[in-house]
Write an enzyme that holds these catalytic residues in place. Structure first.
Site, PDB file in Angstrom:
ATOM      1  N   SER A 122       1.098  -1.237   0.059  1.00 11.67           N
ATOM      2  CA  SER A 122      -0.050   0.080   0.025  1.00 11.67           C
ATOM      3  C   SER A 122       1.020   1.078  -0.012  1.00 11.67           C
ATOM      4  O   SER A 122       2.025   1.121   0.260  1.00 11.67           O
ATOM      5  CB  SER A 122      -0.938   0.038   1.262  1.00 11.67           C
ATOM      6  OG  SER A 122      -0.273   0.144   2.362  1.00 11.67           O
ATOM      7  N   CYS A 123       0.369   2.350  -0.236  1.00 18.07           N
ATOM      8  CA  CYS A 123       0.832   3.522  -0.249  1.00 18.07           C
ATOM      9  C   CYS A 123       0.023   4.678   0.132  1.00 18.07           C
ATOM     10  O   CYS A 123      -1.081   4.306   0.980  1.00 18.07           O
ATOM     11  CB  CYS A 123       1.774   4.023  -1.438  1.00 18.07           C
ATOM     12  SG  CYS A 123       0.533   3.952  -3.079  1.00 18.07           S
ATOM     13  N   LEU A 124       0.137   5.659  -0.287  1.00 14.75           N
ATOM     14  CA  LEU A 124      -0.902   6.834  -0.229  1.00 14.75           C
ATOM     15  C   LEU A 124      -2.326   6.695  -0.748  1.00 14.75           C
ATOM     16  O   LEU A 124      -3.441   6.785  -0.133  1.00 14.75           O
ATOM     17  CB  LEU A 124      -0.358   8.338  -0.530  1.00 14.75           C
ATOM     18  CG  LEU A 124      -1.134   9.504  -0.189  1.00 14.75           C
ATOM     19  CD1 LEU A 124      -1.530   9.595   1.330  1.00 14.75           C
ATOM     20  CD2 LEU A 124      -0.827  10.739  -0.731  1.00 14.75           C
TER      21      LEU A 124
END
Length: 163
Positions: A122-124
């Site tokens: 995941s990231c932003l």
């Protein structure tokens, strides 16, 4: 540092761009079928790579999945993180996934995943996690997914973990 003839990030990304997720994977068939909770977001991922919904990720966190957040450390420090995730910034990911398991454990305080272990990135908001998925697949990881909604989606449902 990548050395000894290993490809740098640009080389891995170039190799990873053409990699597509297998149509059958390690997720329950219902999770990928039409009308599934994450079916809409799945179509947003380039190359047909499946994406998890908030609820699917929440359910997976009850299992032995390794959740890697590929945002920069300063982003985690400033905003918090999804509980039970570890932070490996995207720029370190290729090197990290090729580390000696002892070094990985020392650096990230987590057992290094094998190429057949379930891993979620995941990231932003999904861009970097999609790249991370491609990197991992190009390195031979076979049970990888992304949470394309990322941190932005998670905090709509529950608060982040902070230091």
């Amino acid at each position: 540092m990548l050395g000894g003839g290993q490809m740098g990030l640009r080389g891995w990304w170039g190799a990873a761009r053409g990699v597509r997720a297998a149509s059958s994977g390690w997720w329950p068939a219902a999770a990928l079928g039409p009308g599934a909770a994450g079916a809409t977001s799945r179509g947003l991922c380039a190359g047909g790579a499946p994406s998890l919904s908030y609820q699917q990720l929440k359910d997976l966190k009850k299992t032995s999945v390794l959740h890697i957040d590929v945002r920069e450390r300063w982003e985690i420090d400033r905003s918090g993180k999804i509980p039970a995730s570890i932070n490996i910034p995207l720029g370190e990911l290729v090197e990290a996934l090729q580390m000696d398991p002892t070094e990985f454990k020392e650096r990230y305080n987590q057992k290094m995943p094998s190429k057949s272990d379930p891993v979620v990135f995941s990231c932003l908001a999904g861009t970097r996690s999609k790249q991370a998925l491609g990197f991992a697949m190009s390195l031979g990881f076979s049970r990888v997914q992304q949470y394309a909604g990322g941190f932005e989606d998670w905090i709509k449902h529950e608060p982040p973990e902070t230091k």
